[in-house]
Scaffold this motif. Structure first.
Motif, mmCIF file in Angstrom:
data_model
loop_
_atom_site.group_PDB
_atom_site.id
_atom_site.type_symbol
_atom_site.label_atom_id
_atom_site.label_comp_id
_atom_site.label_asym_id
_atom_site.label_seq_id
_atom_site.Cartn_x
_atom_site.Cartn_y
_atom_site.Cartn_z
ATOM 1 N N GLY A 15 43.772 44.132 38.099
ATOM 2 C CA GLY A 15 43.809 43.022 38.953
ATOM 3 C C GLY A 15 43.346 43.293 40.190
ATOM 4 O O GLY A 15 43.552 42.374 41.207
ATOM 5 N N LYS A 16 42.436 44.308 40.484
ATOM 6 C CA LYS A 16 41.862 44.681 41.983
ATOM 7 C C LYS A 16 41.240 43.367 42.520
ATOM 8 O O LYS A 16 41.169 43.028 43.307
ATOM 9 C CB LYS A 16 41.301 45.878 41.709
ATOM 10 C CG LYS A 16 42.013 47.136 41.333
ATOM 11 C CD LYS A 16 40.940 48.418 41.119
ATOM 12 C CE LYS A 16 40.304 48.198 39.680
ATOM 13 N NZ LYS A 16 40.761 47.997 38.494
ATOM 14 N N THR A 17 40.291 43.014 41.456
ATOM 15 C CA THR A 17 39.268 42.068 41.987
ATOM 16 C C THR A 17 39.829 40.689 42.371
ATOM 17 O O THR A 17 39.648 40.027 43.219
ATOM 18 C CB THR A 17 38.079 41.565 40.985
ATOM 19 O OG1 THR A 17 37.532 43.216 40.755
ATOM 20 C CG2 THR A 17 37.173 40.810 41.524
ATOM 21 N N SER A 18 40.845 40.157 41.374
ATOM 22 C CA SER A 18 41.636 39.009 41.674
ATOM 23 C C SER A 18 42.486 39.188 42.856
ATOM 24 O O SER A 18 42.617 38.296 43.756
ATOM 25 C CB SER A 18 42.645 38.877 40.304
ATOM 26 O OG SER A 18 41.809 39.039 39.271
ATOM 27 N N ASP A 37 37.770 35.646 35.442
ATOM 28 C CA ASP A 37 37.447 34.949 33.871
ATOM 29 C C ASP A 37 36.424 33.954 34.062
ATOM 30 O O ASP A 37 35.835 33.670 33.122
ATOM 31 C CB ASP A 37 38.835 34.302 33.443
ATOM 32 C CG ASP A 37 40.004 35.436 33.621
ATOM 33 O OD1 ASP A 37 39.752 36.347 33.013
ATOM 34 O OD2 ASP A 37 40.716 35.370 34.299
ATOM 35 N N THR A 55 34.652 45.167 36.777
ATOM 36 C CA THR A 55 34.045 45.558 37.941
ATOM 37 C C THR A 55 33.002 46.693 37.542
ATOM 38 O O THR A 55 33.582 47.723 36.785
ATOM 39 C CB THR A 55 34.865 45.929 39.131
ATOM 40 O OG1 THR A 55 35.645 44.829 39.175
ATOM 41 C CG2 THR A 55 33.951 46.377 40.416
ATOM 42 N N ASN A 128 51.323 44.185 40.480
ATOM 43 C CA ASN A 128 50.810 42.849 40.406
ATOM 44 C C ASN A 128 51.043 42.289 38.966
ATOM 45 O O ASN A 128 51.706 42.695 37.974
ATOM 46 C CB ASN A 128 49.110 43.072 40.375
ATOM 47 C CG ASN A 128 48.315 41.728 40.002
ATOM 48 O OD1 ASN A 128 48.559 40.713 40.914
ATOM 49 N ND2 ASN A 128 47.148 41.677 39.559
ATOM 50 N N ASP A 131 53.885 37.297 37.324
ATOM 51 C CA ASP A 131 53.828 36.070 36.886
ATOM 52 C C ASP A 131 53.872 35.987 35.431
ATOM 53 O O ASP A 131 53.976 35.103 34.664
ATOM 54 C CB ASP A 131 52.859 35.038 37.361
ATOM 55 C CG ASP A 131 51.465 35.686 37.003
ATOM 56 O OD1 ASP A 131 50.934 36.678 37.482
ATOM 57 O OD2 ASP A 131 50.781 34.997 36.432
ATOM 58 N N ALA A 230 48.128 38.220 41.647
ATOM 59 C CA ALA A 230 46.905 37.798 42.308
ATOM 60 C C ALA A 230 46.530 36.474 41.888
ATOM 61 O O ALA A 230 45.934 35.865 42.366
ATOM 62 C CB ALA A 230 45.967 38.993 41.889
HETATM 63 N N1 LIG Z 1 48.753 36.456 34.800
HETATM 64 C C1 LIG Z 1 47.898 37.257 35.681
HETATM 65 N N2 LIG Z 1 46.775 37.609 35.424
HETATM 66 C C2 LIG Z 1 45.969 38.510 36.293
HETATM 67 C C3 LIG Z 1 46.553 38.753 37.692
HETATM 68 N N3 LIG Z 1 45.678 39.304 38.035
HETATM 69 C C4 LIG Z 1 44.608 39.534 37.465
HETATM 70 N N4 LIG Z 1 44.829 39.010 36.322
HETATM 71 C C5 LIG Z 1 44.009 38.937 34.945
HETATM 72 O O1 LIG Z 1 43.695 40.262 34.498
HETATM 73 C C6 LIG Z 1 42.530 40.387 34.171
HETATM 74 C C7 LIG Z 1 41.837 41.339 34.976
HETATM 75 O O2 LIG Z 1 41.609 41.163 36.453
HETATM 76 P P1 LIG Z 1 40.620 41.747 37.503
HETATM 77 O O3 LIG Z 1 40.951 41.182 38.733
HETATM 78 O O4 LIG Z 1 39.243 41.464 36.822
HETATM 79 O O5 LIG Z 1 41.144 43.483 37.438
HETATM 80 P P2 LIG Z 1 40.339 44.279 37.826
HETATM 81 O O6 LIG Z 1 41.445 45.248 38.248
HETATM 82 O O7 LIG Z 1 39.584 44.281 39.117
HETATM 83 O O8 LIG Z 1 39.658 45.114 36.741
HETATM 84 P P3 LIG Z 1 38.456 46.104 36.816
HETATM 85 O O9 LIG Z 1 37.613 46.138 37.993
HETATM 86 O O10 LIG Z 1 37.453 45.771 35.667
HETATM 87 O O11 LIG Z 1 38.870 47.552 36.608
HETATM 88 C C8 LIG Z 1 41.701 39.030 34.540
HETATM 89 O O12 LIG Z 1 41.589 38.075 33.192
HETATM 90 C C9 LIG Z 1 42.486 38.281 35.566
HETATM 91 O O13 LIG Z 1 42.626 36.982 35.526
HETATM 92 C C10 LIG Z 1 47.938 38.267 37.951
HETATM 93 O O14 LIG Z 1 48.528 38.423 38.858
HETATM 94 N N5 LIG Z 1 48.412 37.550 36.825
#
Ligand SMILES: Nc1nc2c(ncn2[C@@H]2O[C@H](COP(=O)(O)OP(=O)(O)OP(=O)(O)O)[C@@H](O)[C@H]2O)c(=O)[nH]1
Ligand SMILES: [Mg+2]
Length: 656
Positions: A15-18, A37, A55, A128, A131, A230
């Motif tokens: 969830g880094k990007t979120s 998404d 990412t 993270n 929820d 996030a």
């Molecule tokens: N329910 C829920 N889903 C989350 C949360 N944070 C992220 N997600 C979901 O998890 C998935 C990955 O989220 P990203 O933010 O892309 O994760 P990331 O860490 O940036 O992924 P990479 O950069 O590819 O390593 C997506 O489908 C988000 O919608 C959260 O706090 N709650």
């Protein structure tokens, strides 16, 4: 104004990007929270990132917290893109490590935390996805203290964990258990506090504890843990307060000597090179002449994205244009600090990139050169004879991304040959050879004698002279040394010999004709070309005499699996030539540690979900090279083969 250059790191999908999106929203930089998404976040801005929802490249955005400019660097979590994280580490003042409350501590979480701790980068942990159904707070906190670092302090509690309504409640002075935990953990890192704590129980004032918490977090001795989501935004405000209170804001030494590091390179819309520079001291103004070119424009990260400025000063990150010769890792001005070579292991795989249309060969070259600018570790290599191109790789996802990037950004369709491991060659003993000028089978006007000796792994190639440095013009010595280094890229079996000592034992050349002959006769005088052509022959004879052995890359693995799958997993490991060296039972899980050939890692990754009902957790990284057992694995040569004297001389003749 002070600055905090903050990295967001985590296992893939945590969830880094979120979270980045949420932080930008909470800080008022964006009005709408984008979603991974839907492919509309600030930092996953590449078309490929948006399509795939992962990412691929690190990206910088900025916001303000209480007068501090925070430059946030969102990094990829997939292990195939670890090089992106590596390049960013050298410019960070602090980090947020994201852990999923559902998946908990994962393989890459451990790898990253280990590195953050080793580099003493102040780090907050954000748990993270509180929820989501299946989210856990206590258990994840326990896993963090067990698997990442014992010095963790939960900064609050979660209500209704595992539901959309979940919320984060920060602890305060009135929470006795919290203040007791603070005092206990902080006393470990501070003797005065320890004395006060022992003297007077928990009576250390809360304000003192809080200050000490910030001080010890900044020294990377303790790691405060926040919880939230996030997606719903829960806990994000507390995290922002934590970033402001606990991480170090840097007041750069603006008047010091100019010093900066380039951690990212990209191409702008017109194909111009853009270098991302973090300044450590001094200032870099527009129009400054640097070794890599003249600065034509600077944009500094401020309130969201980058804004045009006349200079970038200490502490800040900027996009700098005009530096045509700049490369990732380059220093601007005086080097800031001793750069550590590598934090993570280099790629151990390689593949040949084949253009679908043969006429695209030229375009493919150009495209790969651009990709290598952004990621030097792909190490593009050209096969001179077959005119094929090799790249080094971390894994299959990276391969797919390169393929898609070539197609979309450069309109070159490619396929890859089978992925193979990159082996190395090591000397078994000492060898020597010499070729004397004017000898019958030496067509070159040069005498070269070389001795080769093994050197310990990791020491590189050492070139020395046992002849008088004044005995030949320096250009001839240089020609020999340069050729030795080049020829060592392909040893007897075609693999690189990265560690050895080469000594020049004989030298000789034919001097230019004397004045009485009036004209310079090339056929009678040595040229650097004579030395360049002769050296590979001498070196190969010496290497052959010394004998070489092929070593394959081995990864260390750590595998956590459900206990009842142990038998199946161990059998699969044996088939993959993996050697478990320890196994430990942990409740309903087993932790296996050992070694596996790099060539087999992908196979293990593929089989693991089926073997472990999707619960197996694999952490894997290159560790060392090991002699290949069984038949020698040769690599096709990409140059004129000096092992075959006749053929070599023929080709050289044809080339001249
Ligand atoms: N329910 C829920 N889903 C989350 C949360 N944070 C992220 N997600 C979901 O998890 C998935 C990955 O989220 P990203 O933010 O892309 O994760 P990331 O860490 O940036 O992924 P990479 O950069 O590819 O390593 C997506 O489908 C988000 O919608 C959260 O706090 N709650
Ligand atoms: Mg991401």
């Amino acid at each position: 104004m002070s600055t905090l250059n903050l990295g967001i790191l985590a296992h893939v999908d945590a969830g880094k990007t979120s979270l980045t999106e949420r932080l930008l929203h909470a800080a008022g930089v964006i009005d709408e929270v984008g979603s991974v998404d839907e492919g509309n976040t600030q930092t996953d801005s590449l078309a490929l990132e948006r399509q795939r929802g992962i990412t691929i490249k690190s990206a910088v955005v900025s916001f303000e917290i209480g007068g501090v400019t925070v430059n946030l660097i969102d990094t990829p979590g997939h292990p195939d893109f670890i090089a992106e994280v590596e390049r960013v580490l050298s410019v960070l003042d602090g980090a947020v490590l994201v852990v999923s409350a559902v998946e908990g501590v994962q393989a890459q979480t451990r790898v990253l935390m280990r590195t953050l701790r080793r580099l003493r980068i102040p780090t907050l942990v954000f748990v993270n996805k509180t929820d989501r159904g299946g989210a856990q707070d206590e258990r994840v906190l326990w896993a963090i203290s067990e698997k990442l670092t014992p010095a963790v302090i939960a900064m609050g509690s979660v209500r209704e964990v595992g539901t959309r309504r979940s919320d984060f409640q920060p602890y305060g002075a009135a929470d006795a258990a919290f203040t007791a935990r603070l005092a206990e953990v902080l006393a470990e890192g501070d003797d005065a506090l320890l004395a006060a704590f022992v003297d007077d129980g928990a009576r250390v004032p809360y304000g003192v504890l809080r200050k000490e918490l910030a001080a010890q977090t900044r020294r990377a001795l303790v790691h405060p843990v926040f919880f939230g989501s996030a997606v719903t935004g829960a806990g994000v405000d507390s995290l922002i307060s934590g970033i402001g209170e606990l991480l170090p804001a840097i007041e750069g030494d603006v008047d010091g000597p100019a010093s900066g590091t380039v951690f990212k390179v990209e191409r702008g819309p017109a194909g111009e090179k853009i270098a991302y520079v973090r300044m450590f001291s001094g200032a870099l103004p527009v129009r400054e002449q640097t070794e890599a070119g003249r600065v034509t424009a600077i944009s500094v990260f401020e309130r969201g994205s980058a804004v045009q400025r006349g200079e970038v000063v200490a502490g800040r990150i900027a996009k700098v244009r005009g530096l045509t010769d700049i490369r990732i890792g380059d220093t601007i001005g005086t080097p800031a600090k001793e750069a550590e070579a590598h934090h993570f292991a280099p790629p151990t795989l390689e593949s040949v990139v084949v253009p679908a249309r043969p006429e695209d060969r030229g375009a493919l070259h150009l495209a790969l050169a651009h990709l290598a600018e952004q990621d030097p570790l792909i190490n593009v290599r050209q096969d001179e004879i077959r005119r094929e191109v090799f790249v080094s790789l971390y894994g299959e996802v990276q391969k797919e991304v390169i393929q898609a990037t070539l197609a979309e950004d450069f309109h070159v369709d490619v396929t890859f040959r089978e992925t193979t491991t990159i082996c190395v060659e090591r000397l078994s003993g000492t060898g020597a050879a010499v070729e004397i000028m004017h000898a019958e089978d030496n067509p070159f006007l040069a005498t070269v004698g070389l001795r080769v000796e093994p050197a310990p792994a990791g020491t590189g190639v050492e070139f020395g002279l046992e002849v008088e440095p004044g005995s030949m013009p320096p250009t001839f010595f240089k020609a020999v040394e340069d050729t030795v280094r080049l020829a060592l890229l392909q040893g007897v079996h075609g693999w690189e010999i990265s560690d050895c000592t080469v000594t020049m034992t004989h030298s000789g050349y034919a001097a230019r004709q004397s004045h009485s002959h009036a004209v310079f006769d090339k056929s009678m005088s040595s040229t650097a070309g004579d030395f360049r052509n002769l050296t590979p022959l001498v070196l190969m004879s010496a290497l052959r005499q010394a004998g070489t052995r092929v070593y394959e890359p081995m990864h260390r693995f750590r595998l956590e699996i459900p206990a009842d799958t142990f038998g199946q997993v161990v059998a699969a490991l044996a088939r993959l030539r993996a050697v478990p060296q320890s196994s430990e039972s942990r409740g309903s899980a087993y932790v296996l540690e050992g070694e596996i050939p790099a060539a087999m890692v992908h196979g293990l990754q593929r089989q693991l979900p089926a073997l472990t009902r999707g619960e197996g957790e694999l952490e894997c990284a290159f560790d060392r090279h090991q002699p290949v057992s069984g038949p020698v694995r040769g690599r096709r040569r990409t140059d004129h083969n000096p092992l075959n004297r006749k053929e070599y001389l023929l080709r050289v003749k044809r080339r001249v």
